[in-house]
Structure formats: structure tokens, C-alpha cells
Design a protein around this motif. Structure first.
Motif, PDB file in Angstrom:
ATOM      1  N   ALA A 266      23.746   9.898  38.099  1.00 34.58           N
ATOM      2  CA  ALA A 266      24.704  10.694  38.875  1.00 34.58           C
ATOM      3  C   ALA A 266      24.478  12.187  38.659  1.00 34.58           C
ATOM      4  N   ARG A 267      24.192  12.593  37.425  1.00 40.20           N
ATOM      5  CA  ARG A 267      23.952  14.012  37.140  1.00 40.20           C
ATOM      6  C   ARG A 267      22.660  14.487  37.804  1.00 40.20           C
ATOM      7  N   LEU A 268      21.633  13.650  37.761  1.00 38.54           N
ATOM      8  CA  LEU A 268      20.354  14.029  38.362  1.00 38.54           C
ATOM      9  C   LEU A 268      20.512  14.195  39.878  1.00 38.54           C
ATOM     10  N   VAL A 269      21.250  13.284  40.518  1.00 37.37           N
ATOM     11  CA  VAL A 269      21.489  13.396  41.956  1.00 37.37           C
ATOM     12  C   VAL A 269      22.303  14.657  42.260  1.00 37.37           C
ATOM     13  N   GLU A 270      23.285  14.958  41.424  1.00 42.10           N
ATOM     14  CA  GLU A 270      24.114  16.148  41.624  1.00 42.10           C
ATOM     15  C   GLU A 270      23.270  17.422  41.597  1.00 42.10           C
TER      16      GLU A 270
ATOM     17  N   ARG B 224      13.584  11.614  47.489  1.00 41.11           N
ATOM     18  CA  ARG B 224      14.092  10.495  46.692  1.00 41.11           C
ATOM     19  C   ARG B 224      14.338  10.946  45.250  1.00 41.11           C
ATOM     20  N   VAL B 225      15.444  10.485  44.696  1.00 42.21           N
ATOM     21  CA  VAL B 225      15.804  10.774  43.306  1.00 42.21           C
ATOM     22  C   VAL B 225      15.779   9.451  42.546  1.00 42.21           C
ATOM     23  N   ALA B 226      14.942   9.366  41.534  1.00 39.08           N
ATOM     24  CA  ALA B 226      14.796   8.129  40.757  1.00 39.08           C
ATOM     25  C   ALA B 226      15.010   8.441  39.284  1.00 39.08           C
ATOM     26  N   SER B 227      15.731   7.558  38.607  1.00 42.01           N
ATOM     27  CA  SER B 227      15.990   7.799  37.189  1.00 42.01           C
ATOM     28  C   SER B 227      16.045   6.497  36.431  1.00 42.01           C
TER      29      SER B 227
ATOM     30  N   ASP C 120      10.306  14.775  52.229  1.00 42.86           N
ATOM     31  CA  ASP C 120      10.043  13.349  52.436  1.00 42.86           C
ATOM     32  C   ASP C 120       8.804  12.870  51.689  1.00 42.86           C
ATOM     33  N   ARG C 121       7.989  13.792  51.148  1.00 44.17           N
ATOM     34  CA  ARG C 121       6.800  13.426  50.376  1.00 44.17           C
ATOM     35  C   ARG C 121       7.012  13.674  48.881  1.00 44.17           C
ATOM     36  N   MET C 122       8.281  13.862  48.464  1.00 49.58           N
ATOM     37  CA  MET C 122       8.589  14.196  47.072  1.00 49.58           C
ATOM     38  C   MET C 122       9.509  13.160  46.441  1.00 49.58           C
ATOM     39  N   VAL C 123       9.377  13.034  45.122  1.00 51.19           N
ATOM     40  CA  VAL C 123      10.294  12.232  44.302  1.00 51.19           C
ATOM     41  C   VAL C 123      10.689  13.069  43.095  1.00 51.19           C
ATOM     42  N   LEU C 124      11.989  13.229  42.897  1.00 55.05           N
ATOM     43  CA  LEU C 124      12.488  13.836  41.658  1.00 55.05           C
ATOM     44  C   LEU C 124      12.773  12.685  40.702  1.00 55.05           C
ATOM     45  N   ALA C 125      11.995  12.559  39.653  1.00 56.31           N
ATOM     46  CA  ALA C 125      12.128  11.445  38.709  1.00 56.31           C
ATOM     47  C   ALA C 125      12.602  11.968  37.362  1.00 56.31           C
ATOM     48  N   GLY C 126      13.426  11.161  36.693  1.00 55.68           N
ATOM     49  CA  GLY C 126      13.928  11.539  35.377  1.00 55.68           C
ATOM     50  C   GLY C 126      14.062  10.329  34.478  1.00 55.68           C
ATOM     51  N   VAL C 127      13.751  10.501  33.210  1.00 53.77           N
ATOM     52  CA  VAL C 127      13.901   9.454  32.196  1.00 53.77           C
ATOM     53  C   VAL C 127      14.731  10.031  31.060  1.00 53.77           C
ATOM     54  N   GLY C 128      15.757   9.300  30.654  1.00 56.06           N
ATOM     55  CA  GLY C 128      16.642   9.783  29.608  1.00 56.06           C
ATOM     56  C   GLY C 128      17.786  10.618  30.161  1.00 56.06           C
ATOM     57  N   VAL C 129      18.111  10.428  31.459  1.00 59.30           N
ATOM     58  CA  VAL C 129      19.193  11.182  32.095  1.00 59.30           C
ATOM     59  C   VAL C 129      20.112  10.216  32.831  1.00 59.30           C
TER      60      VAL C 129
ATOM     61  N   ARG D  84      20.774  18.123  27.493  1.00 62.69           N
ATOM     62  CA  ARG D  84      21.894  19.006  27.801  1.00 62.69           C
ATOM     63  C   ARG D  84      21.485  20.165  28.704  1.00 62.69           C
ATOM     64  N   GLY D  85      20.199  20.417  28.823  1.00 55.68           N
ATOM     65  CA  GLY D  85      19.719  21.486  29.700  1.00 55.68           C
ATOM     66  C   GLY D  85      19.241  20.982  31.046  1.00 55.68           C
ATOM     67  N   LEU D  86      19.739  19.806  31.488  1.00 56.38           N
ATOM     68  CA  LEU D  86      19.250  19.199  32.731  1.00 56.38           C
ATOM     69  C   LEU D  86      19.455  20.111  33.933  1.00 56.38           C
ATOM     70  N   ASP D  87      20.605  20.769  34.018  1.00 58.85           N
ATOM     71  CA  ASP D  87      20.879  21.684  35.134  1.00 58.85           C
ATOM     72  C   ASP D  87      19.800  22.766  35.208  1.00 58.85           C
ATOM     73  N   THR D  88      19.495  23.376  34.078  1.00 56.29           N
ATOM     74  CA  THR D  88      18.479  24.435  34.037  1.00 56.29           C
ATOM     75  C   THR D  88      17.103  23.890  34.411  1.00 56.29           C
ATOM     76  N   VAL D  89      16.775  22.704  33.908  1.00 54.84           N
ATOM     77  CA  VAL D  89      15.444  22.124  34.144  1.00 54.84           C
ATOM     78  C   VAL D  89      15.237  21.819  35.622  1.00 54.84           C
TER      79      VAL D  89
END
Length: 525
Positions: free
Chosen positions: A261-265, A77-80, A249-258, A158-163
């Protein structure tokens, strides 16, 4: 002397050293650089002519940047949540921790916490990871609790891809070299020694109360690696655990300040179809046990007289923690329990006080203010997805342990009594204030988003939580307290325990009307 006379003459004439007339006292101030005379007839309450109308933020009860959740094909799951600012906090939360170690060596989650952000397939060392993050002004951290492991990075957006690429590498492709594992062993050994030596016993008592409440199951398992297992944990044991619990299925990629669409990509780029270092994405053997509350007592006799030496040594204290089962954070009663915990409050006897410090909570008014010999009385509420524990920690001189325990059992009994409207409203206001102030911090929002989506697949927004808190009534507090008091207590005791009442006496006090301990008669004292 002539200079003094010249200066005095200029002052009397009302002119400055540069020859300009000085403003007389009481006269109107006139600043030639001020623009106040541009619109002399426009009052401050009216808009200025020729100036565009401002657009103000509106409050309509809804959060403009709602949490967005997308599930990838592999179950991750990707949550932002978007948030104004140049920096972002991004991380991976995993449904793993010490509660899942029943079939493994106890302490693996503790090792993984120490091994986080070490060498990976792309980075030869931790230094390489830190240098990469420094290019984007970033920092990293890993925290492990009983039920969640969290890898997080804060960096320039701006470094989201790298992170995201770095996080995927750290979580799925750690090298876990023998040298790194040995360093982790040394760090854990030091942490265990520090845990037993520090003057503040709260982390150790929390470990003990969970062990007493959930004996040998789920959240009652060791949060810290036992000393006897430090040498036993190796790469093979770590990979066996990772194979079962580090699955998409036991993971969540979470982001704040992003942007979502970019986070999902980037999640699709680095986390979809990635083959982990342990070779399989499919969980091999997952423990789905539900927490079983047992109650009980865990005692640790220890000489606390020399715990803090120095010019003003800390007094010898005995520490007691008494807890009762509450509820999970998925139940409706979680909010009344949170209000009840805030209403009990408490703290140390040396608190400086002030607004928001809980000086009007029950444990301050009824305990610390009335019994000067008590050094601490604090309420805690631990909540998990299938259980919860509300407990009170108290500290006093070893000679007054029995009296201290009786005071705490009386406070538990009073939870089920009359609830004053004023104290309830104060506790609700304080809880909402604490919630909103904490959620001003980007890392706290990140953890809130990640944990809620990991547990429920969605997120309750702050205004929804505040509405639930406002709806708590006195009868709700009495109902959840009465339900809690019907269970068996969990007791943790540390220090000189020669005067500690028996577990049966503590249980009898919590079953009585007034919370008094049964009288103990001795022929010899």
C-alpha cells in the motif's frame, strides 16, 4: 621460588588462588549461575510449566508473502513482496535495451547506463543523490541488458518516500548535460579497451555468439557501444530514444521489504502524471520486432600469447563458443532447457571443486577429466521473451582447436541420447538448490519480481518453479535436445584460428549421429 611452591601446594590441595575448592577431575560440574535446577523433573522433550506456548513457523507449500501487483492509471505496474528486515530494495525496471536500437544509433542503452544517477531537476550532481541516499544508509546501481534497463536502490525502509521520489527523478528528469555525456564517453571508451584486453574472454564471446546467432536483429545487435558511435551519441539522440521507450506502460516499480500500500501510494505521488524531461508520455516509435534466429559464424583473429604477462603468464589459448537456439523463458520448455544446461555444467580446469561446483556434470566428467589439455568447457543458457540460446564455451591450445571442436559437437549430439536417472536427479536438485539459495538475497528477489512482472504481469513463486523442475522427465530432456539439434549452429571464435574447422564442417558434425567432423585431407601440413 616461594611463589612457585605456594602455587603447587594450592593445586595439590584442590583449591584455586582465590581459596575456592577446585573441581576434581571426573566429578560433576556445578555452575551456580545455571538455571538447570529450576525444573529438575521436566524432560527436555516436554514444555516447561508456566511458560507460554511458542508459535512456530509452518510450511504449507505456499509463500506467506506473495507478490502483489497493482497497475496505475497510466499503465505503470507496481509490484512488491514483503520481507522481514529493516532494509528494502526498490527500483524501476524498463522494457528497453540494446535490442531496441535498430532505428537508433547503436550504443544508446550503454550510454544511459553510464549516465544513470547523474544530475536531475532536483539534484545538481551525482554527489547530491548519494548524500541523500546516505541519510538512509542507501546505495544505488543501474544495469542494462539486451532487453531490460534496471535502476535500483537499497536503503532503510523508513526512507521509502525519499527513495521512490529519487528514482522517479533519476528516470524521468535527467539533465544529461554535455559534461556528463563527455564523462560517459570516456567511461565507455575505457570499458571497450578493457573488454579487448582482459584475460577472461567470456563477455566478448557472449557478444560475438549473439551477433552470429541473430545477425543484425534484436538481441544480436551490439550490447556495447561501437567505438565509431561514441562521439555521435548526444543529448538529442538520447531524448529520441527515451521518448519511445521510457514510457509508463513499459515500466515496473518493484520493491522487496516494503508494504504494498505504501509503495502504491508513493508511486501515485511521484510517477502518476509526471511529465518527463523529453516532453511526452506517449511512445513515438516502438520497435516490436521478434527475434529471428539466423545462425552463422563470427571470427576474430587475435594474438592471445601476451594476454596476461607476469611471472606466470597465462598460456596462449583459442576460445570457441558453439550455440543452438533453445526457447524463450515464456515457453513450457524453458524449465527442461534449464535442467539440461545444469546437467551439462562444466567450468575451468582449475576449479577447486567441492559441493555445488558441478564436478559431476557432463562437461567435467566427459571433457575436462578426460582431456587434460582443455582449459575450459562451460555451458551457458541465455533466454529472452521470444527466443533463447544454449551454448558451450571451450578453450585450448591453438594446435588442438580441431580436436576441441569435435569434442564439443559430440557433447551436443549426446544431449539427445540416453539420460541417466541419477544425473538428471542431481541436475534438478542442483538447479533447485541454486534457485533457492539465490532467492535468499533481497536484491535477487527484487530483480526476479521486476523481470517476471515486466514480462508476464505476474510472478511464479519459488515453490511453483521447484514443482516444475521436479516434473522434468528424461524424455523431456531428449525431446528439447532433439528439437534444438535440428537448427543451424551459431559459432564464435577468438584467437589463433588457423586450425578452426569450417562452419559447414561444424554444421555437418551436429547433423551426424556421432558428432564427428568430416575428415580433412591436406597435401601439405
Amino acid at each position: 621460588m616461594a611463589a612457585v611452591v605456594l602455587a603447587a601446594t594450592r593445586l595439590l590441595r584442590g583449591s584455586s588462588a582465590w581459596g575456592r575448592p577446585r573441581r576434581r577431575l571426573g566429578g560433576p560440574a556445578c555452575r551456580p549461575f545455571s538455571s538447570g535446577g529450576a525444573y529438575p523433573s521436566v524432560p527436555l522433550s516436554a514444555p516447561l510449566p508456566g511458560v507460554p506456548q511458542p508459535v512456530f513457523a509452518t510450511v504449507d507449500g505456499q509463500e506467506k508473502f506473495e507478490t502483489k501487483v497493482t497497475t496505475l492509471g497510466n499503465g505503470l505496474r507496481v509490484a512488491s513482496q514483503n520481507k522481514f528486515g529493516q532494509f528494502c530494495t526498490v527500483g524501476i525496471l524498463i522494457n528497453s535495451g540494446s535490442r531496441y536500437e535498430a532505428k537508433y544509433l547503436s550504443g544508446i542503452a550503454h550510454f544511459l547506463e553510464k549516465l544513470a544517477f547523474s544530475s536531475t531537476d532536483r539534484f545538481d550532481s551525482r554527489d547530491g543523490i548519494l548524500r541523500t541516499l546516505e541519510k538512509h544508509g542507501g546505495i544505488c546501481d543501474c544495469q542494462t541488458s539486451r532487453d531490460t534497463t534496471m535502476y535500483a536502490v537499497s536503503a532503510d525502509s523508513r526512507g521509502l518516500d525519499t527513495v521512490v521520489g529519487l528514482l522517479a527523478d533519476v528516470v524521468l528528469h535527467p539533465r544529461l548535460t554535455e559534461e556528463e555525456i563527455e564523462m560517459a564517453r570516456m567511461a565507455i571508451q575505457f570499458e571497450l579497451e578493457d573488454l579487448n584486453m582482459r584475460p577472461d574472454p567470456e563477455p566478448l564471446l557472449t557478444e560475438m555468439i549473439h551477433k552470429a546467432a541473430y545477425r543484425e536483429n534484436t538481441v544480436g545487435l551490439h550490447r556495447f557501444c561501437p567505438a565509431e558511435n561514441i562521439a555521435k551519441v548526444d543529448r538529442a539522440a538520447l531524448h529520441a530514444y527515451l521518448r519511445s521507450y521510457y514510457t509508463p506502460d513499459r515500466m515496473v516499480l518493484a520493491g522487496v521489504g516494503v508494504e504494498h500500500a505504501r509503495l502504491v501510494e508513493y508511486a501515485q505521488k511521484y510517477l502518476l502524471g509526471a511529465r518527463p524531461a523529453w516532453g511526452s508520455e506517449v511512445a513515438a516509435d516502438v520497435d516490436r520486432s521478434v527475434a529471428q534466429y539466423t545462425g552463422g559464424v563470427v571470427k576474430l583473429e587475435r594474438d592471445m600469447s601476451n594476454v596476461s604477462l607476469g611471472p606466470t603468464p597465462f598460456p596462449e589459448l583459442t576460445h570457441i563458443m558453439i550455440g543452438l537456439e533453445s526457447c524463450s523463458f515464456l515457453e513450457a520448455d524453458f524449465i527442461p532447457f534449464a535442467v539440461l544446461n545444469m546437467m551439462m555444467g562444466g567450468g575451468g580446469s582449475f576449479s577447486a571443486g567441492g559441493p555445488g561446483k558441478g564436478m559431476f556434470t557432463r562437461l567435467y566428467l566427459n571433457v575436462l577429466n578426460r582431456h587434460h589439455w582443455m582449459y575450459n568447457a562451460t555451458s551457458y543458457h541465455h533466454s529472452y521473451e521470444d527466443t533463447g540460446l544454449l551454448c558451450i564455451h571451450a578453450s585450448a591450445d591453438p594446435r588442438q582447436v580441431r580436436e576441441m571442436v569435435e569434442i564439443i559437437t559430440k557433447e551436443f549430439i549426446l544431449m539427445g541420447g540416453t539420460v541417466d536417472t541419477v544425473e538428471l536427479e542431481r541436475a534438478k536438485t542442483q538447479l533447485m538448490s541454486m534457485l533457492m539459495m539465490n532467492l535468499e538475497s533481497r536484491p535477487v528477489i527484487f530483480e526476479d519480481v521486476g523481470r517476471q512482472v515486466l514480462a508476464t504481469g505476474s510472478r511464479k513463486l519459488p515453490h511453483e518453479l521447484c514443482a516444475l523442475i521436479r516434473n522434468v522427465k528424461p524424455e523431456d530432456i531428449k525431446r528439447v535436445a532433439a528439437k534444438m539439434l535440428r537448427g543451424k549452429p551459431a559459432v564464435a571464435a577468438l584467437g589463433d584460428l588457423s586450425d578452426l574447422p569450417t562452419y559447414e564442417h561444424i554444421q555437418a558434425a551436429l547433423c551426424s549421429r556421432d558428432g564427428r567432423l568430416p575428415r580433412a585431407f591436406r597435401l601439405f601440413r
